[in-house]
Write an enzyme that holds these catalytic residues in place. Structure first.
Site, PDB file in Angstrom:
ATOM      1  N   ASP A 104      15.151 -13.011 -19.911  1.00 27.03           N
ATOM      2  CA  ASP A 104      16.531 -12.886 -19.249  1.00 27.03           C
ATOM      3  C   ASP A 104      16.998 -11.775 -19.766  1.00 27.03           C
ATOM      4  O   ASP A 104      16.299 -10.893 -20.363  1.00 27.03           O
ATOM      5  CB  ASP A 104      17.281 -14.137 -19.590  1.00 27.03           C
ATOM      6  CG  ASP A 104      18.480 -14.495 -18.306  1.00 27.03           C
ATOM      7  OD1 ASP A 104      19.044 -13.431 -18.091  1.00 27.03           O
ATOM      8  OD2 ASP A 104      18.348 -15.374 -17.611  1.00 27.03           O
ATOM      9  N   HIS A 146      18.295 -10.114 -14.100  1.00 24.97           N
ATOM     10  CA  HIS A 146      18.125 -10.686 -15.140  1.00 24.97           C
ATOM     11  C   HIS A 146      16.921 -10.251 -16.147  1.00 24.97           C
ATOM     12  O   HIS A 146      16.227 -11.048 -16.537  1.00 24.97           O
ATOM     13  CB  HIS A 146      18.141 -12.177 -15.237  1.00 24.97           C
ATOM     14  CG  HIS A 146      19.629 -12.962 -14.953  1.00 24.97           C
ATOM     15  ND1 HIS A 146      20.414 -12.988 -15.789  1.00 24.97           N
ATOM     16  CD2 HIS A 146      20.007 -13.443 -13.668  1.00 24.97           C
ATOM     17  CE1 HIS A 146      21.546 -13.736 -14.993  1.00 24.97           C
ATOM     18  NE2 HIS A 146      21.331 -13.772 -13.986  1.00 24.97           N
ATOM     19  N   GLU A 204      21.590 -14.253  -8.694  1.00 23.94           N
ATOM     20  CA  GLU A 204      22.897 -13.309  -9.491  1.00 23.94           C
ATOM     21  C   GLU A 204      22.297 -11.853  -9.266  1.00 23.94           C
ATOM     22  O   GLU A 204      22.417 -11.338 -10.419  1.00 23.94           O
ATOM     23  CB  GLU A 204      23.254 -13.746 -10.774  1.00 23.94           C
ATOM     24  CG  GLU A 204      23.757 -15.107 -10.737  1.00 23.94           C
ATOM     25  CD  GLU A 204      24.141 -15.807 -12.043  1.00 23.94           C
ATOM     26  OE1 GLU A 204      25.049 -16.440 -12.298  1.00 23.94           O
ATOM     27  OE2 GLU A 204      23.593 -15.103 -13.040  1.00 23.94           O
TER      28      GLU A 204
END
Length: 555
Positions: A214, A289, A354
């Site tokens: 991440d 990410h 995201e």
């Protein structure tokens, strides 16, 4: 005077007898129930009497399948290590046939690959399954029929090792019974990863989703790209500050917090999981990410960096992989090639959630990609990105799975969706003919509080008590029976922004893992909250003996 006499007696008694007295005293606090199995089996018929394990007990194995032999050895090892019973394993009975445990592989279409049938009589236990994994789940049930001390780490020869006579027919409702552990935000040692695998096995779960990278850390050795772990696995230590208010790394400041798994570590973890019939699903996040990776290799971003590994929360996450550069895909394919070689499971998770696409809108390479591929916008550019990665994975005999954002701009042909922003993404994917794993924040995010926040360790927010987890229904009623076939199952997720120790990870996982396990194993019509909470009392006792730091507030 009575107290003085007791003290003298306990002082003079030999240690083994003292231990037995202690065990007997502890038994006074145990839950008085004979059958307390989680997840609840499909059919349970309680009979009179019990089977007693002793040194005369023989284990008979009616199969030569290596995996089945491993299951039986696993069972025998537990009895040796905890009950001090060294039981002989053989193909046929020797001597008296009055205290037997028989393992059989059969052909019973009602059992499927993971089901089992268990018959416990006073002189014989018979466990049948079509496949070794069914035998393994049957063994888990036998453990839960035994006294809770079977989960202890130390040997206890004082317990009366009995199980009630019973007939059980059991098989799971769903094929995907999973849990995710985020090792990127905080690195967890290999030993705890193996413990976590045992926790899943205890609850008859079969998928372990490992979130390996991440923004805040890269956790797997990739030999072709050594800087991923040399740079991407480490960040400056800001643990004394709140996750979302940590300043970035300063020039000259050394990054010392983190860690990673070598490829040898991964091989060991995968091999261990295989003995527990658990498939590890690796996740390599893309196209977002990925700041830890870009800190090591900034040339695969749209801007070229420089970047550092952030020590805490980042929002918005605007620095992502460049979708307009072919070298980006070569980089990711190089990573995935090594990941695939380490993880033999069918699925590779690519994240896809995201993704802030503002740099794509400005990047001349990305704009050229949109034009050359005839795409409408950056949403379709993400779809292009996903499809291209999926094509590569298919060429390696793997399937792509991603968070529900991969639906945006059009879903890759054979992709599987993990629906986390609710159940709507899962409904949409299933209606389009795609397989789905349900994992909505509302019921499956174990990083949420499970009690009143002022009385609980810090969590990311939200509120997910045990009863709400237990109320989850993975198959939406909006789906037709044909569409519902695409719901593979469900998965709980443990994100670790606010969880930095194994003890805290245990606390957030237990006992909610018991609730989600029953949701995805047992029949919908069997679920009964009051009955579950009664059985949970014995489960707590098992957790106590296993030295698991569970949340008592949940009950």
């Amino acid at each position: 005077m009575r107290k003085t006499v007791l003290i003298i007696i306990f002082t003079l008694l030999p240690m083994p007898i003292t231990d037995c007295i202690r065990t007997t005293m502890e038994k006074g606090f145990q839950v008085e129930t004979e059958i307390s199995i989680i997840p609840e089996p499909q059919k349970v018929e309680k009979l009179s009497g019990c089977f007693t394990f002793s040194r005369k007990t023989q284990i008979i194995l009616h199969t030569d399948v290596p995996e089945a032999k491993c299951v039986v050895q696993y069972f025998a090892d537990r009895l040796l290590n905890v009950a001090a019973l060294e039981l002989r394993i053989s193909e046929k009975v020797t001597g008296r046939a009055d205290n037997l445990i028989i393992f059989k592989q059969v052909q019973n279409e009602n059992l499927g690959d993971e089901g089992y049938r268990l018959a416990v009589g006073k002189s014989k236990i018979v466990l049948e399954a079509n496949q070794p994994m069914g035998l393994f789940y049957g063994v888990q049930t036998i453990f839960q029929l035994l006294p809770a001390e079977i989960y202890a780490e130390e040997t206890n020869s004082c317990v009366e090792w009995k199980i009630p006579c019973v007939k059980i027919f059991d098989k799971p409702r769903y094929s995907w019974r999973g849990m995710m552990l985020d090792v990127s935000r905080h690195f967890f040692p290999k030993e705890f990863i193996k413990d976590f695998i045992d926790y899943l096995a205890m609850h008859k779960m079969n998928k372990f989703h490992l979130h390996l990278n991440d923004d805040q850390g890269w956790r797997i050795e990739i030999k072709k790209y050594p800087k991923l772990t040399e740079i991407g696995a480490w960040r400056v230590d800001r643990d004394e500050q709140h996750w979302n208010s940590r300043g970035r790394q300063k020039e000259g400041e050394e990054a010392t917090y983190g860690g990673f798994y070598t490829q040898e570590d991964i091989k060991e973890i995968v091999a261990y999981a295989e003995t527990r019939f658990i498939t590890i699903v690796p996740e390599i996040e893309m196209p977002g990410h990925c700041l830890a990776a870009l800190a090591a290799y900034p040339e695969y971003s749209c801007t070229g960096g420089p970047f550092t590994v952030p020590p805490g929360g980042v929002w918005p996450i605007k620095d992502i992989y460049c979708a307009g550069s072919d070298s980006t895909f070569e980089f990711l394919q190089g990573i995935l090639t090594e990941v695939i070689a380490l993880f033999p499971g069918e699925y590779v998770h690519i994240g896809g959630d995201e993704v802030n696409k503002q740099e794509w809108k400005k990047c001349h390479k990305c704009k050229e990609r949109i034009k050359s591929e005839g795409l409408k916008d950056v949403k379709e550019l993400q779809s292009y990105f996903t499809r291209r990665i999926e094509k590569f994975l298919i060429s390696k005999n793997r399937r792509l799975i991603g968070w529900d954002e991969i639906l945006e701009g059009g879903l890759a042909p054979d992709a599987t969706v993990m629906s986390w922003r609710g159940i709507e993404g899962g409904i949409e994917a299933a209606q389009e003919g795609h397989d789905v794993v349900m994992s909505p924040t509302s019921h499956c995010y174990f990083d949420y509080y499970q009690g009143e926040p002022e009385n609980e360790p810090m969590a990311i927010g939200g509120f997910l008590p045990l009863k709400k987890v237990y109320s989850f229904e993975p198959t939406p009623e909006e789906l037709s029976s044909e569409e519902a076939e695409h719901i593979l199952g469900a998965q709980a997720n443990l994100w670790t922004e606010f969880i930095d120790t194994p003890e805290h990870a245990q606390y957030m996982t237990f006992p909610r893992i018991a609730a989600i396990a029953e949701v995805i194993w047992s029949k919908k019509e069997q679920r009964d909250w009051d009955d579950f909470t009664k059985r949970l009392k014995m489960q707590f006792l098992r957790y106590d003996y296993a030295k698991i730091n569970y949340a008592k507030i949940s009950y």
